[in-house]
Design an enzyme around this catalytic site. Sequence first.
Site, PDB file in Angstrom:
ATOM      1  CG  ASN A 128      17.618   7.938 -22.574  1.00 30.48           C
ATOM      2  OD1 ASN A 128      17.604   8.763 -21.661  1.00 30.48           O
ATOM      3  ND2 ASN A 128      17.500   6.627 -22.347  1.00 30.48           N
ATOM      4  CG  PHE A 132      15.763  11.919 -13.839  1.00 25.10           C
ATOM      5  CD1 PHE A 132      15.488  10.784 -14.579  1.00 25.10           C
ATOM      6  CD2 PHE A 132      16.338  11.760 -12.587  1.00 25.10           C
ATOM      7  CE1 PHE A 132      15.788   9.512 -14.092  1.00 25.10           C
ATOM      8  CE2 PHE A 132      16.635  10.498 -12.088  1.00 25.10           C
ATOM      9  CZ  PHE A 132      16.377   9.379 -12.846  1.00 25.10           C
ATOM     10  CB  SER A 199      18.548   7.161 -14.571  1.00 24.80           C
ATOM     11  OG  SER A 199      19.077   8.034 -15.555  1.00 24.80           O
ATOM     12  CG  ASN A 201      21.176   9.334 -18.964  1.00 32.17           C
ATOM     13  OD1 ASN A 201      22.287   9.136 -19.456  1.00 32.17           O
ATOM     14  ND2 ASN A 201      20.091   8.721 -19.385  1.00 32.17           N
ATOM     15  CB  THR A 202      20.845  11.547 -12.344  1.00 29.96           C
ATOM     16  OG1 THR A 202      19.684  11.971 -13.072  1.00 29.96           O
ATOM     17  CG2 THR A 202      21.004  12.417 -11.103  1.00 29.96           C
ATOM     18  CE  LYS A 238      13.608   0.919 -15.401  1.00 32.17           C
ATOM     19  NZ  LYS A 238      12.831   1.779 -16.304  1.00 32.17           N
ATOM     20  CG  ASN A 267      16.987   2.533 -16.097  1.00 32.24           C
ATOM     21  OD1 ASN A 267      16.949   2.996 -17.241  1.00 32.24           O
ATOM     22  ND2 ASN A 267      16.540   3.200 -15.065  1.00 32.24           N
TER      23      ASN A 267
HETATM   24  C1  LIG Z   1      14.225   8.057 -24.014  1.00 34.44           C
HETATM   25  C2  LIG Z   1      14.164   7.194 -22.802  1.00 34.44           C
HETATM   26  C3  LIG Z   1      13.880   7.767 -21.567  1.00 34.44           C
HETATM   27  C4  LIG Z   1      13.825   6.972 -20.425  1.00 34.44           C
HETATM   28  N1  LIG Z   1      13.517   7.550 -19.223  1.00 34.44           N
HETATM   29  C5  LIG Z   1      13.416   6.771 -18.127  1.00 34.44           C
HETATM   30  C6  LIG Z   1      13.038   7.335 -16.891  1.00 34.44           C
HETATM   31  O1  LIG Z   1      12.756   8.531 -16.775  1.00 34.44           O
HETATM   32  N2  LIG Z   1      12.967   6.515 -15.807  1.00 34.44           N
HETATM   33  C7  LIG Z   1      13.250   5.170 -15.881  1.00 34.44           C
HETATM   34  O2  LIG Z   1      13.160   4.458 -14.875  1.00 34.44           O
HETATM   35  N3  LIG Z   1      13.596   4.598 -17.059  1.00 34.44           N
HETATM   36  C8  LIG Z   1      13.679   5.366 -18.167  1.00 34.44           C
HETATM   37  N4  LIG Z   1      14.013   4.797 -19.353  1.00 34.44           N
HETATM   38  C9  LIG Z   1      14.301   3.354 -19.401  1.00 34.44           C
HETATM   39  C10 LIG Z   1      13.076   2.549 -19.811  1.00 34.44           C
HETATM   40  O3  LIG Z   1      12.043   2.666 -18.875  1.00 34.44           O
HETATM   41  C11 LIG Z   1      13.441   1.058 -19.944  1.00 34.44           C
HETATM   42  O4  LIG Z   1      13.719   0.526 -18.672  1.00 34.44           O
HETATM   43  C12 LIG Z   1      14.636   0.813 -20.841  1.00 34.44           C
HETATM   44  O5  LIG Z   1      14.595   1.646 -21.978  1.00 34.44           O
HETATM   45  C13 LIG Z   1      14.720  -0.631 -21.294  1.00 34.44           C
HETATM   46  O6  LIG Z   1      13.534  -1.028 -21.930  1.00 34.44           O
HETATM   47  P1  LIG Z   1      13.358  -1.017 -23.537  1.00 34.44           P
HETATM   48  O7  LIG Z   1      14.507  -1.815 -24.104  1.00 34.44           O
HETATM   49  O8  LIG Z   1      12.008  -1.625 -23.749  1.00 34.44           O
HETATM   50  O9  LIG Z   1      13.418   0.386 -23.954  1.00 34.44           O
HETATM   51  C14 LIG Z   1      14.079   5.564 -20.515  1.00 34.44           C
HETATM   52  C15 LIG Z   1      14.346   5.010 -21.761  1.00 34.44           C
HETATM   53  C16 LIG Z   1      14.396   5.784 -22.898  1.00 34.44           C
HETATM   54  C17 LIG Z   1      14.698   5.134 -24.213  1.00 34.44           C
END
Ligand SMILES: Cc1cc2nc3c(=O)[nH]c(=O)nc-3n(C[C@H](O)[C@H](O)[C@H](O)COP(=O)(O)O)c2cc1C
Length: 363
Positions: A128, A132, A199, A201-202, A238, A267
């Site tokens: 992804n 934000f 993140s 992505n910023t 985080k 993350n």
């Molecule tokens: C589509 C998407 C959007 C996410 N948006 C955020 C976010 O806004 N803030 C954040 O701290 N992590 C965000 N994450 C990261 C997740 O909170 C998580 O830390 C990461 O995906 C790893 O866990 P997982 O393997 O269970 O997905 C996002 C992940 C995905 C897939």
Amino acid sequence: MSGSMRSAALRAGYRALIRPVLFRSYGADPERIHEAMINLLAQVASSPVARGVDWLVGRANDPVTVAGVRFAGRVGVAAGLDKDGRAAMMWSHLGFGFAELGTVTAEAQPGNPSPRLFRARRSSGLINRMGFNNDGASALASRLAGWGVRRGNGAAGIPLGVSIGKTKLTPIEQAVPDYVRSLETVHGQADYVAVNVSSPNTPGLRTLQRAATIEELLAALVARARELDETPIPVFVKIAPDVSWDELDQLLAAVVGAGAAGVIATNTTLGRTGLVGADRLLASQPGGLSGAPLTRRARQVVARTVDQGLPVIASGGIMTPGDAMAMLDLGAVAVQVYTGFIYSGPGLVAGINHWSRDKTGRS
Ligand SMILES: Cc1cc2nc3c(=O)[nH]c(=O)nc-3n(C[C@H](O)[C@H](O)[C@H](O)COP(=O)(O)O)c2cc1C
């Protein structure tokens, strides 16, 4: 039916019956499907169906206190799943012990252009670059307040954390006041805040993880939290998995020095190992990779992070109850799921609850 059989049946049922239909709906567009599911959960929360879901999935019942906040169970909603908190009143019904809403920013913003979410299905992963997209911290605070949510009152059935990030248009040198503004906006509703500096992505966000910078940022937030409330809101941070051990050690020393309450690790990753078959074609898509390809790295980072003595909430590649248990065995106090929930549904949450209760002798 025993708890473990029920959760296994739920997972199998979701994978065999619901997921194939879900993944093909809305033109098979993962983001539209996600939006539709959040809308559905938001509607169901205020209907009698929610109680039926309680019965089917089972609510969390393995309390653990983390930085003074009493989670109802060990598995929480990871940030990004419910960015604007629209389904906030539903997560307890799906077995979660806490939910981290957001990431929200001080100003509402649209995020990156679509498409920005990709399913790496063979690899059980997601890529992804949402960037934000959110309605802003004040919209979230008002929404929660409208439902009667105040810090510590348990109105959502479980504690609600709020993840805060930097507004894209705010220059990185102005990051501190931008984050402080978000904290001021949500402190009345959130049970904890998670400072998202990880993140991918910023642009420039991860530079805030440098020891000197993170210490300044967290110290400012901790100080403001102390001014705002007699019992200050706990401040978590985080972190990214893409750091060297040296960088991680320095970062964690700074986090401890600044008086943060705990760490969420990790993350998404910028790495692309673990993509298999046709998913390798997605490797060049910019963004963060989550799910099974992240499991190993997230575990390594959690193992090193727990040594610092702060509570650690593990996130990253938790796809099975066994993955969650591995994180708890490493010393994490709780776990969060995102990608695993998309691939396995509420049965994953029920399974983690079952095994963690077993482990803590409360079954
Ligand atoms: C589509 C998407 C959007 C996410 N948006 C955020 C976010 O806004 N803030 C954040 O701290 N992590 C965000 N994450 C990261 C997740 O909170 C998580 O830390 C990461 O995906 C790893 O866990 P997982 O393997 O269970 O997905 C996002 C992940 C995905 C897939």
